[in-house]
Design a protein around this motif. Structure first.
Motif, short mmCIF file in Angstrom:
data_model
loop_
_atom_site.label_atom_id
_atom_site.label_comp_id
_atom_site.label_asym_id
_atom_site.label_seq_id
_atom_site.Cartn_x
_atom_site.Cartn_y
_atom_site.Cartn_z
N GLU A 63 0.83 -1.21 0.00
CA GLU A 63 0.00 0.00 0.00
C GLU A 63 0.86 1.26 0.00
N PHE A 64 1.94 1.24 0.79
CA PHE A 64 2.85 2.39 0.83
C PHE A 64 3.39 2.70 -0.56
N ILE A 65 3.85 1.67 -1.26
CA ILE A 65 4.43 1.86 -2.60
C ILE A 65 3.38 2.43 -3.56
N ILE A 66 2.18 1.88 -3.55
CA ILE A 66 1.13 2.35 -4.45
C ILE A 66 0.75 3.79 -4.12
N ARG A 67 0.61 4.10 -2.84
CA ARG A 67 0.27 5.47 -2.45
C ARG A 67 1.39 6.45 -2.79
N TYR A 68 2.64 6.02 -2.63
CA TYR A 68 3.78 6.86 -3.02
C TYR A 68 3.73 7.16 -4.52
N ARG A 69 3.51 6.14 -5.31
CA ARG A 69 3.46 6.32 -6.77
C ARG A 69 2.28 7.20 -7.18
N PHE A 70 1.18 7.07 -6.47
CA PHE A 70 0.01 7.90 -6.75
C PHE A 70 0.36 9.38 -6.54
N GLU A 71 1.01 9.70 -5.42
CA GLU A 71 1.42 11.08 -5.16
C GLU A 71 2.47 11.54 -6.16
N LYS A 72 3.41 10.68 -6.50
CA LYS A 72 4.43 11.05 -7.50
C LYS A 72 3.77 11.39 -8.84
N SER A 73 2.69 10.69 -9.17
CA SER A 73 2.01 10.99 -10.44
C SER A 73 1.41 12.39 -10.41
N PHE A 74 0.88 12.82 -9.26
CA PHE A 74 0.38 14.20 -9.14
C PHE A 74 1.53 15.19 -9.31
N MET A 75 2.66 14.89 -8.70
CA MET A 75 3.81 15.78 -8.81
C MET A 75 4.30 15.89 -10.25
N THR A 76 4.28 14.78 -10.95
CA THR A 76 4.67 14.78 -12.36
C THR A 76 3.70 15.62 -13.18
N LEU A 77 2.42 15.47 -12.92
CA LEU A 77 1.41 16.26 -13.61
C LEU A 77 1.63 17.75 -13.37
N GLU A 78 1.90 18.13 -12.13
CA GLU A 78 2.17 19.54 -11.81
C GLU A 78 3.42 20.04 -12.54
N HIS A 79 4.44 19.21 -12.57
CA HIS A 79 5.69 19.57 -13.24
C HIS A 79 5.46 19.89 -14.71
N TYR A 80 4.76 19.00 -15.41
CA TYR A 80 4.52 19.22 -16.83
C TYR A 80 3.54 20.36 -17.08
N ASN A 81 2.60 20.55 -16.19
CA ASN A 81 1.69 21.68 -16.31
C ASN A 81 2.48 22.99 -16.20
N ASP A 82 3.42 23.04 -15.26
CA ASP A 82 4.27 24.23 -15.12
C ASP A 82 5.12 24.44 -16.37
N MET A 83 5.65 23.36 -16.92
CA MET A 83 6.46 23.48 -18.13
C MET A 83 5.64 24.01 -19.30
N LEU A 84 4.41 23.54 -19.41
CA LEU A 84 3.54 24.00 -20.50
C LEU A 84 3.21 25.48 -20.38
N SER A 85 3.20 26.00 -19.16
CA SER A 85 2.88 27.42 -18.99
C SER A 85 3.91 28.32 -19.66
N SER A 86 5.12 27.81 -19.87
CA SER A 86 6.15 28.61 -20.54
C SER A 86 5.81 28.85 -22.01
N PHE A 87 4.87 28.08 -22.55
CA PHE A 87 4.44 28.27 -23.93
C PHE A 87 3.31 29.28 -24.05
N GLY A 88 2.78 29.74 -22.95
CA GLY A 88 1.70 30.71 -22.96
C GLY A 88 0.38 30.06 -23.27
N THR A 89 -0.64 30.85 -23.44
CA THR A 89 -1.98 30.32 -23.68
C THR A 89 -2.35 30.29 -25.14
N LYS A 90 -1.54 30.90 -25.99
CA LYS A 90 -1.84 30.91 -27.42
C LYS A 90 -1.34 29.63 -28.08
N SER A 91 -2.17 29.05 -28.92
CA SER A 91 -1.70 27.92 -29.71
C SER A 91 -1.47 28.41 -31.13
N GLU A 92 -0.34 28.03 -31.71
CA GLU A 92 0.02 28.51 -33.04
C GLU A 92 0.34 27.38 -33.97
#
Length: 145
Positions: free
Chosen positions: A116-145
């Motif tokens: 359970e610890f391992i699965i819960r750890y991986r679940f939280e890591k997936s949220f962190m990964t999502l936040e990381h890539y969301n932050d990276m995408l913000s550098s492209f701005g809101t306009k799609s070209e």
């Protein structure tokens, strides 16, 4: 469309974003308790530090969905962390965070808490990964070209 993307679409239709945040908070609360309960706190001083590891794996029991927690006969139940150092000669290193002995001799309830610890750890890591890539995408701005 890929099957993973289809699954994500189906999941997001079922659960609202606010529900994810509630699930995430509950997951972190339980994960903190398991951190102490299974003895990871003996090797890692602060709970937050476990997220500095590249990954945390388990030997001696399955993490596959179809046979989750199934003991691997003759193996040792052990929680292993993978650290990564870009500047080191050997970039990645395995660190034992908890050792429980031969998997078949470990109390079933304890083994289940470790899984359970391992699965819960991986679940939280997936949220962190999502936040990381969301932050990276913000550098492209809101306009799609």
């Amino acid at each position: 469309m890929s099957s993973a993307l289809d699954r994500l679409k189906n999941l997001t239709h079922k659960i609202s974003i606010s529900s994810y945040e509630l699930v995430r908070k509950e997951n972190l609360s339980i994960l903190k308790k398991l951190f102490v309960e299974i003895g990871i706190n003996k090797k890692v001083d602060a709970f937050e530090d476990i997220f500095e590891f590249k990954a945390i794996n388990l030997s001696g029991a399955s993490l596959l969905e179809e046979n989750l927690g199934e003991i691997k006969e003759g193996k040792y139940l052990q929680v292993l962390a993978i650290s990564y150092d870009k500047t080191a000669k050997v970039k990645s290193k395995n660190i034992s965070l908890a050792y429980f002995g031969r998997a078949e001799n470990v109390d079933v309830a304890l083994k289940n808490r470790v899984v359970e610890f391992i699965i819960r750890y991986r679940f939280e890591k997936s949220f962190m990964t999502l936040e990381h890539y969301n932050d990276m995408l913000s550098s492209f701005g809101t306009k799609s070209e």
